[in-house]
Design a protein around this motif. Structure first.
Motif, PDB file in Angstrom:
ATOM      1  N   ARG A  69      16.847  19.003 -54.208  1.00 36.80           N
ATOM      2  CA  ARG A  69      16.022  18.008 -53.508  1.00 36.80           C
ATOM      3  C   ARG A  69      15.651  16.886 -54.473  1.00 36.80           C
ATOM      4  NH1 ARG A  69      13.878  19.723 -48.519  1.00 36.80           N
ATOM      5  NH2 ARG A  69      14.507  21.862 -48.005  1.00 36.80           N
ATOM      6  N   ASP A  70      16.183  15.713 -54.227  1.00 38.90           N
ATOM      7  CA  ASP A  70      15.969  14.637 -55.193  1.00 38.90           C
ATOM      8  C   ASP A  70      15.757  13.273 -54.534  1.00 38.90           C
ATOM      9  OD1 ASP A  70      18.472  14.255 -54.171  1.00 38.90           O
ATOM     10  OD2 ASP A  70      19.511  14.177 -56.101  1.00 38.90           O
ATOM     11  N   ILE A  71      15.398  13.249 -53.244  1.00 40.53           N
ATOM     12  CA  ILE A  71      15.158  11.960 -52.591  1.00 40.53           C
ATOM     13  C   ILE A  71      13.800  11.967 -51.880  1.00 40.53           C
ATOM     14  CG2 ILE A  71      17.618  11.503 -52.222  1.00 40.53           C
ATOM     15  CD1 ILE A  71      17.138  12.193 -49.229  1.00 40.53           C
ATOM     16  N   TYR A  93      12.393   7.258 -58.070  1.00 38.17           N
ATOM     17  CA  TYR A  93      12.884   8.061 -56.955  1.00 38.17           C
ATOM     18  C   TYR A  93      13.772   7.219 -56.044  1.00 38.17           C
ATOM     19  CZ  TYR A  93       8.375  10.185 -58.298  1.00 38.17           C
ATOM     20  OH  TYR A  93       7.306  10.676 -58.989  1.00 38.17           O
ATOM     21  N   LYS A  94      14.747   7.874 -55.442  1.00 36.06           N
ATOM     22  CA  LYS A  94      15.594   7.219 -54.438  1.00 36.06           C
ATOM     23  C   LYS A  94      14.962   7.390 -53.062  1.00 36.06           C
ATOM     24  CE  LYS A  94      20.239   7.368 -52.342  1.00 36.06           C
ATOM     25  NZ  LYS A  94      20.615   5.964 -52.591  1.00 36.06           N
ATOM     26  N   LEU A  95      14.882   6.310 -52.295  1.00 33.78           N
ATOM     27  CA  LEU A  95      14.337   6.339 -50.942  1.00 33.78           C
ATOM     28  C   LEU A  95      15.476   6.198 -49.938  1.00 33.78           C
ATOM     29  CD1 LEU A  95      12.019   6.159 -48.806  1.00 33.78           C
ATOM     30  CD2 LEU A  95      12.002   3.674 -49.230  1.00 33.78           C
ATOM     31  N   VAL A  96      15.512   7.107 -48.953  1.00 32.18           N
ATOM     32  CA  VAL A  96      16.464   7.013 -47.852  1.00 32.18           C
ATOM     33  C   VAL A  96      15.686   6.788 -46.559  1.00 32.18           C
ATOM     34  CG1 VAL A  96      18.268   8.178 -46.528  1.00 32.18           C
ATOM     35  CG2 VAL A  96      18.154   8.486 -49.009  1.00 32.18           C
ATOM     36  N   LEU A  97      16.058   5.741 -45.839  1.00 31.85           N
ATOM     37  CA  LEU A  97      15.441   5.418 -44.553  1.00 31.85           C
ATOM     38  C   LEU A  97      16.462   5.671 -43.461  1.00 31.85           C
ATOM     39  CD1 LEU A  97      13.954   2.038 -45.737  1.00 31.85           C
ATOM     40  CD2 LEU A  97      12.593   4.051 -45.201  1.00 31.85           C
ATOM     41  N   ALA A  98      16.144   6.557 -42.517  1.00 33.79           N
ATOM     42  CA  ALA A  98      17.076   6.917 -41.448  1.00 33.79           C
ATOM     43  C   ALA A  98      16.480   6.526 -40.100  1.00 33.79           C
ATOM     44  CB  ALA A  98      17.367   8.415 -41.474  1.00 33.79           C
ATOM     45  N   ALA A 154      14.421  -2.058 -55.119  1.00 34.44           N
ATOM     46  CA  ALA A 154      14.178  -0.624 -55.321  1.00 34.44           C
ATOM     47  C   ALA A 154      15.459   0.140 -55.006  1.00 34.44           C
ATOM     48  CB  ALA A 154      13.028  -0.140 -54.421  1.00 34.44           C
ATOM     49  N   ASP A 155      15.472   1.430 -55.351  1.00 33.29           N
ATOM     50  CA  ASP A 155      16.638   2.276 -55.073  1.00 33.29           C
ATOM     51  C   ASP A 155      16.498   2.797 -53.648  1.00 33.29           C
ATOM     52  OD1 ASP A 155      18.828   3.887 -55.109  1.00 33.29           O
ATOM     53  OD2 ASP A 155      18.107   5.264 -56.659  1.00 33.29           O
ATOM     54  N   VAL A 156      17.019   2.043 -52.695  1.00 34.13           N
ATOM     55  CA  VAL A 156      16.817   2.321 -51.270  1.00 34.13           C
ATOM     56  C   VAL A 156      18.152   2.346 -50.544  1.00 34.13           C
ATOM     57  CG1 VAL A 156      15.724   1.550 -49.137  1.00 34.13           C
ATOM     58  CG2 VAL A 156      14.560   1.188 -51.324  1.00 34.13           C
ATOM     59  N   GLU A 157      18.328   3.332 -49.691  1.00 32.23           N
ATOM     60  CA  GLU A 157      19.500   3.415 -48.821  1.00 32.23           C
ATOM     61  C   GLU A 157      19.018   3.458 -47.377  1.00 32.23           C
ATOM     62  OE1 GLU A 157      23.383   6.320 -47.939  1.00 32.23           O
ATOM     63  OE2 GLU A 157      21.907   6.871 -49.462  1.00 32.23           O
ATOM     64  N   ILE A 158      19.584   2.589 -46.550  1.00 31.38           N
ATOM     65  CA  ILE A 158      19.228   2.535 -45.129  1.00 31.38           C
ATOM     66  C   ILE A 158      20.407   3.076 -44.331  1.00 31.38           C
ATOM     67  CG2 ILE A 158      18.599   1.050 -43.199  1.00 31.38           C
ATOM     68  CD1 ILE A 158      17.349  -0.875 -45.231  1.00 31.38           C
ATOM     69  N   VAL A 159      20.184   4.143 -43.549  1.00 34.43           N
ATOM     70  CA  VAL A 159      21.266   4.787 -42.799  1.00 34.43           C
ATOM     71  C   VAL A 159      20.919   4.811 -41.316  1.00 34.43           C
ATOM     72  CG1 VAL A 159      21.941   6.204 -44.766  1.00 34.43           C
ATOM     73  CG2 VAL A 159      20.320   7.124 -43.117  1.00 34.43           C
ATOM     74  N   ASP A 160      21.938   4.963 -40.484  1.00 32.65           N
ATOM     75  CA  ASP A 160      21.759   4.957 -39.034  1.00 32.65           C
ATOM     76  C   ASP A 160      21.065   6.222 -38.545  1.00 32.65           C
ATOM     77  OD1 ASP A 160      22.953   2.500 -38.753  1.00 32.65           O
ATOM     78  OD2 ASP A 160      24.952   3.331 -38.412  1.00 32.65           O
ATOM     79  N   GLU A 161      20.584   6.144 -37.308  1.00 32.40           N
ATOM     80  CA  GLU A 161      20.010   7.296 -36.616  1.00 32.40           C
ATOM     81  C   GLU A 161      21.009   8.448 -36.613  1.00 32.40           C
ATOM     82  OE1 GLU A 161      17.703   7.959 -32.379  1.00 32.40           O
ATOM     83  OE2 GLU A 161      19.398   6.583 -32.469  1.00 32.40           O
ATOM     84  N   MET A 162      20.515   9.680 -36.769  1.00 29.93           N
ATOM     85  CA  MET A 162      21.394  10.847 -36.877  1.00 29.93           C
ATOM     86  C   MET A 162      21.090  11.866 -35.787  1.00 29.93           C
ATOM     87  SD  MET A 162      21.291  11.541 -40.981  1.00 29.93           S
ATOM     88  CE  MET A 162      21.977  10.355 -42.142  1.00 29.93           C
ATOM     89  N   ASP A 163      22.100  12.715 -35.503  1.00 32.81           N
ATOM     90  CA  ASP A 163      21.837  13.834 -34.602  1.00 32.81           C
ATOM     91  C   ASP A 163      21.143  14.948 -35.386  1.00 32.81           C
ATOM     92  OD1 ASP A 163      23.753  15.363 -36.028  1.00 32.81           O
ATOM     93  OD2 ASP A 163      25.355  14.821 -34.640  1.00 32.81           O
ATOM     94  N   ARG A 190      17.894  17.574 -48.331  1.00 33.39           N
ATOM     95  CA  ARG A 190      18.010  16.843 -49.601  1.00 33.39           C
ATOM     96  C   ARG A 190      16.685  16.255 -50.053  1.00 33.39           C
ATOM     97  NH1 ARG A 190      21.751  12.111 -48.748  1.00 33.39           N
ATOM     98  NH2 ARG A 190      21.020  11.686 -50.885  1.00 33.39           N
ATOM     99  N   ALA A 191      15.703  16.210 -49.165  1.00 31.68           N
ATOM    100  CA  ALA A 191      14.463  15.482 -49.443  1.00 31.68           C
ATOM    101  C   ALA A 191      13.402  16.372 -50.096  1.00 31.68           C
ATOM    102  CB  ALA A 191      13.913  14.885 -48.159  1.00 31.68           C
ATOM    103  N   ARG A 192      12.805  15.840 -51.113  1.00 36.02           N
ATOM    104  CA  ARG A 192      11.660  16.511 -51.738  1.00 36.02           C
ATOM    105  C   ARG A 192      10.367  16.121 -51.018  1.00 36.02           C
ATOM    106  NH1 ARG A 192      11.339  19.040 -56.642  1.00 36.02           N
ATOM    107  NH2 ARG A 192       9.273  19.202 -57.589  1.00 36.02           N
ATOM    108  N   VAL A 193      10.343  14.880 -50.521  1.00 44.48           N
ATOM    109  CA  VAL A 193       9.162  14.351 -49.830  1.00 44.48           C
ATOM    110  C   VAL A 193       9.612  13.595 -48.593  1.00 44.48           C
ATOM    111  CG1 VAL A 193       7.198  12.766 -50.000  1.00 44.48           C
ATOM    112  CG2 VAL A 193       7.881  14.114 -51.995  1.00 44.48           C
ATOM    113  N   HIS A 194       8.866  13.768 -47.506  1.00 44.95           N
ATOM    114  CA  HIS A 194       9.056  12.929 -46.330  1.00 44.95           C
ATOM    115  C   HIS A 194       7.797  12.082 -46.141  1.00 44.95           C
ATOM    116  CE1 HIS A 194       9.120  11.695 -42.088  1.00 44.95           C
ATOM    117  NE2 HIS A 194      10.433  11.668 -42.259  1.00 44.95           N
ATOM    118  N   VAL A 195       7.998  10.775 -45.918  1.00 44.34           N
ATOM    119  CA  VAL A 195       6.885   9.833 -45.804  1.00 44.34           C
ATOM    120  C   VAL A 195       6.910   9.161 -44.438  1.00 44.34           C
ATOM    121  CG1 VAL A 195       5.677   7.920 -46.907  1.00 44.34           C
ATOM    122  CG2 VAL A 195       7.249   9.330 -48.255  1.00 44.34           C
ATOM    123  N   LEU A 196       5.776   9.143 -43.769  1.00 43.58           N
ATOM    124  CA  LEU A 196       5.624   8.402 -42.520  1.00 43.58           C
ATOM    125  C   LEU A 196       4.291   7.644 -42.600  1.00 43.58           C
ATOM    126  CD1 LEU A 196       7.567   8.195 -40.175  1.00 43.58           C
ATOM    127  CD2 LEU A 196       6.236   9.906 -38.948  1.00 43.58           C
TER     128      LEU A 196
END
Length: 374
Positions: A197-199, A224-229, A250-259, A269-275
């Motif tokens: 877990r590293d994102i 930290y790497k941030l992934v926005l889905a 910043a180290d950011v990746e933006i990805v599409d909506e997922m099933d 893969r996530a260590r933390v989830h932020v909302l």
């Protein structure tokens, strides 16, 4: 028992937490209670003769909800209302972007909603009687009319009922059953594996209310790497462009909506989830991430503390430094298993189904059916 679900017309085109809530509630009720059948129909003039009751969703779109409510009343059917309610004044005046933010700071809340109604009526294709009534009568008045007609309220938390009482001061006693927002334990529950877990992850629609832009700003300078889905509606392309521009620092990746299958892998893969939303009740993605092995950063607005208590890290949505500190604290802490266990014991769709059926039976004065062994 035969029940009709009614909600906003674009529930499947513009998917959100309410889309998941409706589909999962229907799925789990019908699997646990085989003698209950549920249909979904957004026609405000639907023939209700074959139904025992109507379950209506969402006070935040009263222009549609009031039509469903009045149609049920006219045909002599009782109504349960999933309130899905929060007052968004702070968000509209501080969390919005562009001209809308500055206009909202100069006018009242009802005037703000009337302007939105005018836009929907003349520009966004919602040219129907409900939107016209919102413009004439006002947003709060329409919501009050809905509350007066509903036979039973099904809020996601006690905080919703407290806010409804404070804002509307209803004359009648509110009959309600708290029905929790929930997760599908069969899909998302898993053992945490800290080694892989590293994102930092944020799952949700790309829009100002979800506040991804401030989250990106908060991540600037962190290692930290941030992934926005998620996905952005066509009306939120300006916001998505602002996110992309901010992500360059910043180290950011933006990805599409997922099933669900892809999402499960991403949670893993996530260590933390932020909302860091301007309000949430409490955010389905936060619940899913918590049982998937993530520490949680949640907004202080809405019913988040009612669900997560002291087992989450909280941030002020308008304060970038507050978001940053909460992310760092959550990332550096060991996984909070207590939160995972609490959600699995209290916030599953099976429990949502049971509480909803309890409400139906109370309203219709029927004996509660037994849960199917299958």
């Amino acid at each position: 028992m035969k029940v009709l679900y009614q909600t906003r017309y674009n529930i499947f085109e513009r998917k959100g937490g309410d889309t998941v809530q409706i589909l999962k509630t229907k799925e789990f009720i019908e699997s646990r209670y085989p003698h209950i059948r549920i249909d979904i129909d957004s026609d405000p003039h639907a023939d209700l003769s074959s139904y025992d009751m109507v379950h209506i969703f969402n006070m935040l779109r009263p222009q549609e909800t009031v039509l469903f409510m009045e149609n049920a009343r006219k045909q002599g059917k009782k109504t349960a209302l999933s309130t899905i309610f929060w007052r968004s004044t702070e968000f509209e005046r501080h969390g919005q972007i562009g001209l809308r933010k500055w206009v909202n700071r100069m006018i009242s809340y009802d005037s703000m909603e009337k302007l939105r109604g005018l836009y929907r009526y003349y520009v966004d294709g919602e040219k129907h009687e409900g939107t016209a009534r919102l413009i004439r009568a006002g947003y709060t008045r329409l919501q009050r009319d809905i509350l007066e007609q509903a036979d039973l309220l099904l809020p996601n938390g006690e905080g919703e009922i407290e806010l409804i009482r404070r804002i509307f001061r209803p004359e009648k006693q509110l009959e309600y059953v708290v029905v929790p927002n929930a997760i599908d334990a069969g899909i998302f529950a898993c053992e945490p594996d800290a080694q892989r877990r590293d994102i930092v992850l944020c799952v949700g629609r790309f829009e100002p209310r979800k506040n991804q832009l401030n989250l990106i700003r908060a991540m600037s300078g962190l290692s930290y790497k941030l992934v926005l889905a998620g996905t952005a509606h066509e009306t939120q392309q300006q916001y998505l462009n602002a996110m992309r521009k901010a992500a360059r620092t910043a180290d950011v990746e933006i990805v599409d909506e997922m099933d669900h299958v892809e999402l499960q892998s991403l949670y893993g893969r996530a260590r933390v989830h932020v909302l860091p939303s301007w309000y949430d009740t409490p955010g389905l993605a936060s619940l899913e991430a918590a049982v998937s092995g993530c520490n949680i950063v949640a907004t202080t607005r809405g019913t988040t503390k009612e669900y997560f208590g002291d087992d989450a890290y909280y941030c002020e949505p308008g304060d970038v430094e507050s978001i940053r500190k909460a992310v760092v604290a959550a990332y550096e802490a060991p996984f909070n298993r207590q939160l995972q266990e609490n959600i699995l014991s209290r916030y599953t769709w099976a429990q949502t189904a049971d509480r909803t059926v309890e409400g139906y039976c109370r309203m219709l004065d029927r004996k509660e059916p037994e849960v199917s062994a299958g």
